[in-house]
Design a protein around this motif. Structure first.
Motif, PDB file in Angstrom:
ATOM      1  N   PHE A 167       0.934  -1.097   0.124  1.00 54.40           N
ATOM      2  CA  PHE A 167      -0.108  -0.025  -0.170  1.00 54.40           C
ATOM      3  C   PHE A 167       0.932   1.190  -0.092  1.00 54.40           C
ATOM      4  CE2 PHE A 167      -2.487  -3.340   2.124  1.00 54.40           C
ATOM      5  CZ  PHE A 167      -3.705  -3.304   1.199  1.00 54.40           C
ATOM      6  N   GLU A 168       2.170   1.284  -0.087  1.00 54.27           N
ATOM      7  CA  GLU A 168       3.072   2.328  -0.069  1.00 54.27           C
ATOM      8  C   GLU A 168       3.964   2.370  -1.209  1.00 54.27           C
ATOM      9  OE1 GLU A 168       5.425   1.740   3.200  1.00 54.27           O
ATOM     10  OE2 GLU A 168       3.925   1.995   4.794  1.00 54.27           O
ATOM     11  N   GLY A 169       3.735   1.575  -2.344  1.00 54.10           N
ATOM     12  CA  GLY A 169       4.373   1.773  -3.815  1.00 54.10           C
ATOM     13  C   GLY A 169       5.826   1.452  -3.512  1.00 54.10           C
ATOM     14  N   LEU A 170       6.433   0.869  -2.299  1.00 52.79           N
ATOM     15  CA  LEU A 170       7.974   0.659  -2.522  1.00 52.79           C
ATOM     16  C   LEU A 170       8.456  -0.537  -2.760  1.00 52.79           C
ATOM     17  CD1 LEU A 170       8.204   1.908   1.417  1.00 52.79           C
ATOM     18  CD2 LEU A 170       8.634   3.316  -0.602  1.00 52.79           C
ATOM     19  N   TYR A 171       7.500  -1.532  -3.519  1.00 50.91           N
ATOM     20  CA  TYR A 171       8.000  -2.701  -4.203  1.00 50.91           C
ATOM     21  C   TYR A 171       8.450  -3.876  -3.315  1.00 50.91           C
ATOM     22  CZ  TYR A 171       7.982   0.776  -7.976  1.00 50.91           C
ATOM     23  OH  TYR A 171       7.602   1.616  -8.723  1.00 50.91           O
ATOM     24  N   LEU A 172       8.611  -3.520  -1.984  1.00 51.62           N
ATOM     25  CA  LEU A 172       9.075  -4.548  -0.900  1.00 51.62           C
ATOM     26  C   LEU A 172       8.163  -4.417   0.237  1.00 51.62           C
ATOM     27  CD1 LEU A 172      12.975  -4.247  -1.103  1.00 51.62           C
ATOM     28  CD2 LEU A 172      11.447  -6.298  -2.186  1.00 51.62           C
ATOM     29  N   CYS A 173       7.729  -5.638   0.650  1.00 55.06           N
ATOM     30  CA  CYS A 173       7.230  -5.621   1.999  1.00 55.06           C
ATOM     31  C   CYS A 173       7.999  -5.704   3.068  1.00 55.06           C
ATOM     32  CB  CYS A 173       6.211  -6.945   2.076  1.00 55.06           C
ATOM     33  SG  CYS A 173       7.185  -8.493   2.129  1.00 55.06           S
ATOM     34  N   ASP A 174       7.683  -5.148   4.394  1.00 55.43           N
ATOM     35  CA  ASP A 174       8.650  -5.141   5.601  1.00 55.43           C
ATOM     36  C   ASP A 174       9.288  -6.635   5.665  1.00 55.43           C
ATOM     37  OD1 ASP A 174       8.050  -2.556   5.899  1.00 55.43           O
ATOM     38  OD2 ASP A 174       6.371  -2.924   7.499  1.00 55.43           O
ATOM     39  N   SER A 175       8.622  -7.698   5.487  1.00 54.11           N
ATOM     40  CA  SER A 175       9.190  -8.903   5.680  1.00 54.11           C
ATOM     41  C   SER A 175      10.313  -9.260   4.976  1.00 54.11           C
ATOM     42  CB  SER A 175       7.976 -10.014   5.704  1.00 54.11           C
ATOM     43  OG  SER A 175       8.846 -11.324   5.792  1.00 54.11           O
ATOM     44  N   CYS A 176      10.190  -9.085   3.423  1.00 54.30           N
ATOM     45  CA  CYS A 176      11.220  -9.124   2.676  1.00 54.30           C
ATOM     46  C   CYS A 176      12.452  -8.263   2.682  1.00 54.30           C
ATOM     47  CB  CYS A 176      10.756  -9.169   1.356  1.00 54.30           C
ATOM     48  SG  CYS A 176       9.479 -10.611   0.594  1.00 54.30           S
ATOM     49  N   ARG A 177      12.079  -7.030   3.059  1.00 56.77           N
ATOM     50  CA  ARG A 177      13.024  -5.939   3.189  1.00 56.77           C
ATOM     51  C   ARG A 177      13.881  -6.321   4.347  1.00 56.77           C
ATOM     52  NH1 ARG A 177      10.026  -2.021   3.645  1.00 56.77           N
ATOM     53  NH2 ARG A 177       9.974  -1.390   1.548  1.00 56.77           N
ATOM     54  N   ASN A 178      13.284  -7.127   5.270  1.00 63.76           N
ATOM     55  CA  ASN A 178      14.043  -7.218   6.599  1.00 63.76           C
ATOM     56  C   ASN A 178      15.093  -8.671   6.252  1.00 63.76           C
ATOM     57  OD1 ASN A 178      13.348  -5.238   8.306  1.00 63.76           O
ATOM     58  ND2 ASN A 178      11.495  -6.661   9.043  1.00 63.76           N
ATOM     59  N   LYS A 179      14.745  -9.375   5.380  1.00 62.17           N
ATOM     60  CA  LYS A 179      15.660 -10.292   4.939  1.00 62.17           C
ATOM     61  C   LYS A 179      16.798  -9.888   3.970  1.00 62.17           C
ATOM     62  CE  LYS A 179      11.797 -13.665   5.033  1.00 62.17           C
ATOM     63  NZ  LYS A 179      10.982 -14.305   4.094  1.00 62.17           N
ATOM     64  N   ILE A 180      16.860  -8.641   3.527  1.00 60.37           N
ATOM     65  CA  ILE A 180      18.022  -8.060   2.643  1.00 60.37           C
ATOM     66  C   ILE A 180      18.956  -7.466   3.465  1.00 60.37           C
ATOM     67  CG2 ILE A 180      18.422  -6.417   0.869  1.00 60.37           C
ATOM     68  CD1 ILE A 180      15.659  -7.048  -0.245  1.00 60.37           C
ATOM     69  N   LYS A 181      20.352  -7.923   3.536  1.00 59.61           N
ATOM     70  CA  LYS A 181      21.226  -7.697   4.552  1.00 59.61           C
ATOM     71  C   LYS A 181      22.202  -6.830   3.628  1.00 59.61           C
ATOM     72  CE  LYS A 181      19.418  -9.415   7.691  1.00 59.61           C
ATOM     73  NZ  LYS A 181      18.407  -8.691   8.723  1.00 59.61           N
ATOM     74  N   SER A 182      22.494  -5.771   4.080  1.00 57.68           N
ATOM     75  CA  SER A 182      23.529  -4.833   3.450  1.00 57.68           C
ATOM     76  C   SER A 182      24.858  -5.313   3.650  1.00 57.68           C
ATOM     77  CB  SER A 182      23.482  -3.392   3.850  1.00 57.68           C
ATOM     78  OG  SER A 182      22.009  -2.756   3.551  1.00 57.68           O
ATOM     79  N   CYS A 183      25.908  -5.182   2.898  1.00 60.39           N
ATOM     80  CA  CYS A 183      27.124  -5.719   2.837  1.00 60.39           C
ATOM     81  C   CYS A 183      27.813  -4.697   3.127  1.00 60.39           C
ATOM     82  CB  CYS A 183      27.596  -6.238   1.446  1.00 60.39           C
ATOM     83  SG  CYS A 183      29.222  -6.957   1.784  1.00 60.39           S
ATOM     84  N   GLU A 184      28.596  -4.252   4.426  1.00 62.66           N
ATOM     85  CA  GLU A 184      29.182  -3.144   4.793  1.00 62.66           C
ATOM     86  C   GLU A 184      30.757  -3.410   4.611  1.00 62.66           C
ATOM     87  OE1 GLU A 184      28.079  -0.160   5.888  1.00 62.66           O
ATOM     88  OE2 GLU A 184      26.011  -1.157   5.731  1.00 62.66           O
ATOM     89  N   GLU A 185      31.243  -4.567   4.387  1.00 61.82           N
ATOM     90  CA  GLU A 185      32.818  -4.744   4.102  1.00 61.82           C
ATOM     91  C   GLU A 185      33.014  -4.483   2.557  1.00 61.82           C
ATOM     92  OE1 GLU A 185      33.758  -8.880   4.769  1.00 61.82           O
ATOM     93  OE2 GLU A 185      31.538  -9.684   4.334  1.00 61.82           O
ATOM     94  N   SER A 186      34.307  -4.310   2.273  1.00 61.31           N
ATOM     95  CA  SER A 186      34.759  -4.230   1.089  1.00 61.31           C
ATOM     96  C   SER A 186      36.047  -5.014   0.732  1.00 61.31           C
ATOM     97  CB  SER A 186      34.985  -2.764   0.585  1.00 61.31           C
ATOM     98  OG  SER A 186      36.160  -2.143   1.528  1.00 61.31           O
ATOM     99  N   LYS A 187      36.690  -5.196  -0.192  1.00 64.06           N
ATOM    100  CA  LYS A 187      37.838  -6.069  -0.561  1.00 64.06           C
ATOM    101  C   LYS A 187      38.854  -5.357  -1.445  1.00 64.06           C
ATOM    102  CE  LYS A 187      39.250 -10.863  -1.781  1.00 64.06           C
ATOM    103  NZ  LYS A 187      39.769 -11.060  -0.638  1.00 64.06           N
TER     104      LYS A 187
END
Length: 226
Positions: free
Chosen positions: A35-55
């Motif tokens: 209902f917010e037009g963000l393409y991801l629900c809260d549950s799926c968004r929470n399953k996506i983990k940002s990668c803070e490390e680099s190599k």
């Protein structure tokens, strides 16, 4: 004037695709009604983990930094495969948004953008290059040119199912620099969808540095193993 019209047409096409594919505003991963037009629900968004490390890797006696926006979780895998094999450019927009965020967060600076190429056969079969699409999304955001600098000069096996050593052997001498392109002293952002062993990154970066590129930053939507 010409560039402005082209940008407008690209945006218009994106909006039309959004209407065609997601007129009911569903999560692009699980299909849950939104209902917010963000393409991801809260549950799926929470399953996506940002990668803070680099190599850092060394190519042609130069250090190159590799960044990835996300870890290759099952949710991210669905986004990548939908963009790669199903022409789902909304999923591409979602992935690009995370890539844009890491560019901001890590204060990554660059002059031009390029991308990992596909073979002629794969591009003809698919109709587009998913890495080029991500690169264009980033280019539009930062008002940077996306330049076609590397080509796939030799057909290779699909990397899926190959071990690390086989992946490196499979890709050796399969990329080449496009003649006539100027990259001397340019800081280049090289874009791909997923990094696994780093073989693709290494061979593409090698071609750029052999042709006097100033600095390379390699950025992917997701990180699998490297």
């Amino acid at each position: 004037m010409g560039n402005g019209i082209i940008k407008y047409i690209r945006k218009l096409i994106k909006y039309v695709l959004k209407i065609i594919y997601y007129s009911e505003e569903e999560c692009v991963i699980c299909g849950k009604r939104l209902f917010e037009g963000l393409y991801l629900c809260d549950s799926c968004r929470n399953k996506i983990k940002s990668c803070e490390e680099s190599k850092k890797i060394e190519v042609f006696n130069k250090e190159v930094r590799i960044y990835s926006a996300l870890y290759y979780s099952s949710a991210v895998k669905k986004l990548v495969l939908a963009l790669k094999y199903k022409s789902d450019f909304i999923c591409g927009d979602v992935l690009a948004s995370y890539m844009i965020k890491i560019i901001h967060d890590k204060k990554i600076k660059f002059d031009i953008i390029t991308y990992v190429p596909l073979s002629f056969e794969n591009k003809k079969k698919r109709g587009y290059n998913q890495s080029k699409y991500l690169a264009k999304c980033i280019g539009e955001k930062f008002d940077k040119k996306v330049v076609d600098l590397i080509k796939k000069s030799r057909k290779t096996r699909d990397q899926i199912g190959l071990n690390e050593e086989e992946r490196w052997i499979n890709l050796k001498d399969s990329f080449s620099f496009r003649k006539g392109k100027k990259v001397e002293n340019k800081k280049i952002l090289l874009v791909d969808d997923v990094v696994t062993t780093g073989a693709t990154a290494h061979y593409c970066i090698l071609e750029l540095l052999k042709n006097n590129a100033g600095e390379i930053i390699f950025l992917t939507a997701a990180k699998s193993k490297i």
